[in-house]
Design a protein around this motif. Structure first.
Motif, PDB file in Angstrom:
ATOM      1  N   ALA B 196      50.090   3.188 -32.729  1.00 24.71           N
ATOM      2  CA  ALA B 196      50.324   1.897 -33.372  1.00 24.71           C
ATOM      3  C   ALA B 196      49.303   0.855 -32.929  1.00 24.71           C
ATOM      4  CB  ALA B 196      51.741   1.409 -33.061  1.00 24.71           C
ATOM      5  N   ALA B 197      48.799   0.999 -31.700  1.00 25.27           N
ATOM      6  CA  ALA B 197      47.886  -0.004 -31.144  1.00 25.27           C
ATOM      7  C   ALA B 197      46.420   0.368 -31.358  1.00 25.27           C
ATOM      8  CB  ALA B 197      48.160  -0.172 -29.647  1.00 25.27           C
ATOM      9  N   ALA B 198      46.179   1.463 -32.029  1.00 25.52           N
ATOM     10  CA  ALA B 198      44.803   1.994 -32.101  1.00 25.52           C
ATOM     11  C   ALA B 198      43.810   0.986 -32.670  1.00 25.52           C
ATOM     12  CB  ALA B 198      44.798   3.283 -32.921  1.00 25.52           C
ATOM     13  N   GLY B 199      44.276   0.109 -33.546  1.00 26.15           N
ATOM     14  CA  GLY B 199      43.352  -0.823 -34.182  1.00 26.15           C
ATOM     15  C   GLY B 199      43.163  -2.151 -33.462  1.00 26.15           C
ATOM     16  N   TRP B 200      43.842  -2.327 -32.350  1.00 24.18           N
ATOM     17  CA  TRP B 200      43.736  -3.611 -31.638  1.00 24.18           C
ATOM     18  C   TRP B 200      42.310  -3.883 -31.193  1.00 24.18           C
ATOM     19  CZ3 TRP B 200      48.370  -3.393 -27.628  1.00 24.18           C
ATOM     20  CH2 TRP B 200      49.584  -3.500 -28.325  1.00 24.18           C
TER      21      TRP B 200
END
Lengths: 339, 339
Positions: B196-200
């Motif tokens: 879920a955080a991969a694009g941060w």
């Protein structure tokens, strides 16, 4: 002209009036300090006032040799576990004097019998009511959401307190309004710096010693006015990990005046440039950054009161360039009633 | 397996060994505290150890009612103006024990006759030599650049010191290794959160009270391992201006366990969501964030020692996903010799 620009321009007058009107208050507080000889100071503050507290931590340590605790209000307001303030002076710094968490720390100091003081722009505020000594910033109403004149006034009050009883230092403080006026004239509209910084989307501000406070306050101004994600570090803290993200996309603003901190700031600037970061600077040596914003000459310990001026003007200029309502940016409100 | 993952997995054993081996040292130090009754503590530290110092500020204030000064090393190393440490305990926290600035503060404390202590992973270090009491973290060599096991060990040492003489609290500390093992099992590889955080690209971490330290350490791990520009705030500090940049491009990680801080964290999460920010959370209520990383149940004051585990695993997972060399990320070096 925006309220923010007007209030920035008022700073020399505000500081001159403060030094004149609050002389006897500061003298009485300094006398109490000599009489009671507290072992340490506790300072409670939020936002820009917390950056003034960072300056106080430096100056009270450096001149009065007083260690400074930056208070942890949650121990008072959430945990019902206030620390023991024995042989302490407890100081609240708040423009509005209305922050419940700041008031609670000073009230606890009073309850425990500590020496207490308030530095506030509202002498009829709850904070003023809680403290035995009240330094009235007398800055006039600050209508812009971003604190400017109350920040420099807080710094001047802290410097004047530290200088009380030392005629040499006190004379240096007396020259602060002139230095502020000279800095405003020197920086002007900061047009070249605003042009050069127009593309910034994020920013790391770095400062040390006296200017650790300047770094935090500059980052806060750039952030709340221009909406740039700006953060502040000391060089040592940055090198301990956060420098991992330095690079072309993360410009750096170095607060690097001549003096004891210049050497470590130079090393930091070199390390950041090695990583490809673009470096801007506020200081005395134009080689340290581009854009470069020159500082007037003031005694190093008073530098933060003038070094914030170019940062304020840069932040306002960037905000105007981006079409931000500089007097009420991003839905922020002037008083934040956090507990 | 990377060194970082191996060292994260060692944490239950490291803490168990520390509590066993350092019991008599901690008991002797606690006895000195009762005998000399310092008015306040001074803690010098950098990087992750400075985040351990933030935890100490909370816990020593909350349990021992001792106000804590976070030291300003530049007054010692650059300005030759060390504060007076009267009726103080001066503590240095440093994995390597080699930071000249941390050593200089503790050495000055010793010179002035203050009670001194070192918390370090190297009992033959200059820091250990400068201090009268030495708590040896005994974590084994930490070979990954990012501190993990020495951070939790430092927190355990501080908690154990605060609990000395209170059998109820001491028993809670004794259960920490089990809680750490349970947290590692519960979080696993944190795969869903990493996905879920991969694009941060940037991140704001928020925590309060005991977890103010967790917020800073989580931000540092995410930053130094994954190269994400992560910063930490208390809710109050964020609301005083920096929230200006909250929005869809600036996700927020809330450290929001059940307990005294949950109310203000809920308000902060709501304010950030109103501005369009995506909120992730570490805590007990899945409604507070998505991704959500659940915490095991531990006494609230010990929460930071386990709450950092999901953040460590998230940071390592994101780093691996991005192809970072997690054991030596971004050219960082293990020991930073800042003055």
């Amino acid at each position: 002209m925006s309220l923010a620009r007007a209030e920035i321009a008022q700073q020399p007058d505000v500081v001159a009036r403060l030094l004149e009107r609050e002389r006897s208050t500061l003298r009485a507080l300094a006398a109490e300090l000599r009489r009671r000889r507290p072992r340490y100071a506790v300072i409670a503050a939020r936002g820009s006032s917390d950056n003034a507290a960072r300056y106080a931590q430096h100056v009270l340590g450096r001149i009065l040799r007083l260690p400074v605790v930056l208070a942890t209000p949650s121990l008072h307001t959430l945990y019902d576990a206030p620390p023991r303030f024995i042989d302490a002076i407890v100081i609240g710094v708040s423009q509005s004097g209305a922050s419940p968490d700041v008031v609670s720390v000073v009230a606890e100091g009073a309850r425990q019998g500590a020496l207490t003081a308030a530095i506030t722009n509202d002498p009829s505020s709850p904070l003023a009511a809680a403290a035995a000594h009240v330094v009235d910033l007398g800055a006039g109403e600050e209508r812009s959401v971003a604190a400017t004149k109350t920040y420099t006034a807080s710094l001047a009050a802290i410097a004047a307190l530290a200088a009380e009883g030392d005629p040499g230092l006190a004379a240096e403080v007396e020259r602060l309004p002139g230095a502020l006026a000279a800095q405003l004239a020197l920086t002007g509209a900061a047009g070249a710096a605003v042009d050069a910084a127009a593309g910034w989307e994020r920013l790391t501000v770095v400062g040390r010693g006296a200017h650790y406070a300047t770094a935090f306050e500059a980052a806060l101004k750039v952030r709340e006015l221009a909406g740039i994600v700006a953060e502040a570090f000391s060089p040592a803290d940055l090198l301990h990990g956060p420098i991992a993200t330095a690079g072309p996309a993360q410009p750096l603003l170095a607060i690097a005046p001549a003096g004891p901190t210049e050497g470590s700031m130079r090393e930091l600037v070199a390390a950041a440039r090695e990583r490809g970061a673009h470096v801007a600077a506020i200081g005395h040596d134009p080689a340290l950054g581009d854009p470069f914003m020159e500082l007037v000459d003031v005694p190093e310990w008073l530098g933060p009161a003038v070094a914030i001026v170019p940062a304020q003007l840069l932040a306002v200029g960037l905000a105007e360039r981006r079409g931000v309502d500089v007097d009420a940016p991003f839905g922020l409100s002037k008083i934040t009633l956090t507990r």
